[in-house]
Design a protein around this motif. Structure first.
Motif, mmCIF file in Angstrom:
data_model
loop_
_atom_site.group_PDB
_atom_site.id
_atom_site.type_symbol
_atom_site.label_atom_id
_atom_site.label_comp_id
_atom_site.label_asym_id
_atom_site.label_seq_id
_atom_site.Cartn_x
_atom_site.Cartn_y
_atom_site.Cartn_z
ATOM 1 N N SER A 139 0.467 46.437 34.389
ATOM 2 C CA SER A 139 -0.275 46.287 33.133
ATOM 3 C C SER A 139 0.098 44.969 32.470
ATOM 4 C CB SER A 139 0.037 47.443 32.194
ATOM 5 O OG SER A 139 -0.462 48.650 32.709
ATOM 6 N N GLY A 156 -4.861 48.263 30.181
ATOM 7 C CA GLY A 156 -4.302 49.315 31.026
ATOM 8 C C GLY A 156 -3.225 50.100 30.311
ATOM 9 N N THR A 157 -2.566 50.989 31.047
ATOM 10 C CA THR A 157 -1.513 51.816 30.470
ATOM 11 C C THR A 157 -0.198 51.046 30.382
ATOM 12 O OG1 THR A 157 -0.126 53.751 30.855
ATOM 13 C CG2 THR A 157 -1.130 52.760 32.779
ATOM 14 N N SER A 217 2.582 51.312 33.562
ATOM 15 C CA SER A 217 2.376 50.768 34.894
ATOM 16 C C SER A 217 2.995 49.370 35.001
ATOM 17 C CB SER A 217 0.887 50.697 35.210
ATOM 18 O OG SER A 217 0.658 50.030 36.424
#
Length: 391
Positions: free
Chosen positions: A377, A370-371, A374
Motif C-alpha cells: 500500500s 489501498g489498505t 498491506s
C-alpha cells in the motif's frame, strides 16, 4: 477568517463504524468541522481542496507505547535518553524534557501515517517517570503536546531485576515491594498535605518537607493518571493488577506478551492492553510466547486491544505493518484498525482528540491507495491538525 481544508469524496474509514462510506470532510483551523455526503457553500469555495475520489481515508494512526524522540536514530549513547540508571525509583522524571523533535524518526513516523504517539521512559526502572502524548510534527515539543503527563511508567520482570541487582532489586518480590513502598509513602504524604491545609489554607508548621518523588506520584494515587505497566509474563501482569486493586489505581498493561495464555482473565479484569513488539527474535525468556496471534485472541475474548511497536524496537513507521501481521494471524481487520486508532487513543487518554474521524476532533488523517495493512500500500498524504505533513 478561518483556515479551511476540504477532503473531497474520499472513502472514509472512521474507526467507529465497520463499513466505510464516501463523503466530504471539512476541516477548519485544524479541527474536523463537518462530515457530509456532499458539502457546498461559500466556505467550501474558499477551502483548499484535496480530491480524494477513490482514495481511502483513515484516522491518523496512534501509537500507544513507544520511545519516539528519546533514542536518536543512528546516534548511539548521545541520543539515549529513555532510561535513568542510578536509581530504580524515578517518578519525578518527565519525558517531555528529553524529546528531540528534530530526530529523523519523527519524519519516518509521518511517512508511515503515525500522527500521534505516547512516548516516554524505558523499562530499566521499577518506576521510570511520566509518559506524554504528542503529535509527530513540530519543531518544539511544547507545541506538539496533547497530554504532558499522560501516565506513570512502571516495569515488572527481567528488566528491573537485571538493571538493579546492586541496588537490592534481585527478585520479582523486590520489584513489587518497592512499588508498594512508594505508593504507601505517597498516601501518607498526601494525608500530611491535607492536614496542613494544602493548598488553600496552609499551616506551614504541619507541612511535610517537599519530596519530588512523592509529588510526582500524587496524580497516580488520585487516579488523575494511570500506571503504565511494562509486563510480559502472565504472573507479572497479575502482579500489576493485584497492586492496582490494592491501591485503587488506574492501570494500563503494555506488551502483554503472555496475553493469549490468560485472555479470559484479562477480559474479566477489564484493564486496557497493548500488545507488542511482536517482530523479531525472543531475546529473553519472558518473550518466549510473543506472536502476532495474541492481539486477535485478546480482542476475541473481549479486551480493548492496542498494537504497539515499542519503537525503536520496531520502527514507528511500521506500526500498521504490525497490525497487518496480526490480521494475517487471525485478528479481524476492523479490530486491527481500532488497535492502531481509537483503541490506542483510549489507551493513552487522548480519545477526545484523536483516533477516529468524527466532527470536533483533531484533523489527523492518512490518505492511502489501498489498505494500510498491506506491504504494497502507498500512503499518499499524512495530515496533522489540518496540515499536510507528508505527500
Amino acid at each position: 477568517m478561518g483556515s479551511y481544508l476540504l477532503l473531497k469524496q474520499g472513502i472514509i474509514h472512521n474507526a467507529i463504524t465497520e463499513e466505510p462510506f464516501v463523503a466530504d470532510i471539512l476541516v477548519e483551523n485544524g479541527k474536523i468541522k463537518k462530515i457530509a455526503p456532499v458539502l457546498e457553500g461559500k466556505v467550501i469555495n474558499e477551502a483548499e481542496v484535496i480530491d480524494a475520489t477513490g482514495i481511502d481515508i483513515y484516522p491518523g494512526f496512534v501509537e500507544a507505547h513507544c520511545h519516539l524522540g528519546l533514542d536518536g536514530y543512528a546516534v548511539g549513547y548521545a541520543g539515549q535518553d529513555y532510561n535513568e540508571i542510578n536509581d530504580p525509583i524515578t517518578p519525578q522524571l518527565s519525558a517531555v524534557d528529553a524529546i528531540n523533535p528534530q530526530d529523523e524518526t519523527f519524519r519516518m513516523a509521518r511517512e508511515g501515517g503515525v500522527t500521534c504517539v505516547s512516548t516516554g521512559p524505558g523499562s530499566s526502572n521499577i518506576i521510570g517517570g511520566t509518559f506524554c502524548v504528542i503529535k509527530t510534527y513540530g519543531k518544539r515539543v511544547d507545541d506538539m503536546i496533547v497530554k504532558e503527563k499522560s501516565a506513570m511508567k512502571i516495569a515488572f520482570g527481567e528488566n528491573p531485576k537485571n538493571c538493579y541487582k546492586e541496588k537490592g532489586v534481585y527478585s520479582r518480590m523486590s520489584v513489587a515491594a518497592k512499588l508498594r513502598e512508594i505508593l504507601h509513602k505517597t498516601q501518607i504524604y498526601e494525608k500530611k498535605l491535607e492536614e496542613a491545609g494544602y493548598p488553600d489554607h496552609i499551616d506551614y508548621s504541619k507541612l511535610p518537607a517537599y519530596d519530588d518523588k512523592l509529588e510526582a506520584m500524587l496524580p497516580v494515587i488520585r487516579r488523575e493518571i494511570p500506571l503504565k505497566a511494562h509486563a510480559h509474563r502472565a504472573d507479572d501482569i497479575f502482579t500489576a493488577i493485584r497492586i492496582a486493586k490494592e491501591f485503587n489505581l488506574d492501570l494500563r498493561i503494555d506488551h502483554t506478551t503472555d496475553g493469549a495464555l490468560i485472555a479470559e482473565d484479562l477480559a474479566k479484569e477489564g484493564f486496557p492492553v497493548a500488545v507488542g513488539p511482536s517482530f523479531g527474535h525472543a531475546g529473553k525468556y519472558e518473550l518466549k510466547n510473543k506472536g502476532f496471534e495474541t492481539p486477535g485472541i485478546l480482542a476475541d475474548a473481549g479486551c480493548q486491544v492496542s498494537i504497539i511497536t515499542d519503537s525503536p524496537v520496531v520502527e514507528e513507521r511500521y506500526l500498521t505493518l504490525c497490525a497487518g501481521r496480526a490480521v494475517f494471524n487471525g485478528m479481524k481487520e476492523f479490530e486491527a484498525l481500532k488497535a492502531v486508532t481509537i483503541n490506542a487513543a483510549k489507551h493513552i487518554g487522548a480519545a477526545d482528540r484523536v483516533g477516529s474521524i468524527e466532527e470536533g476532533k483533531d484533523a489527523d488523517f492518512v490518505l492511502i491507495k489501498g489498505t494500510p495493512f498491506s506491504v504494497d500500500s502507498r500512503i499518499l498524504y499524512t495530515i496533522i491538525d489540518g496540515k499536510v505533513v507528508y505527500h
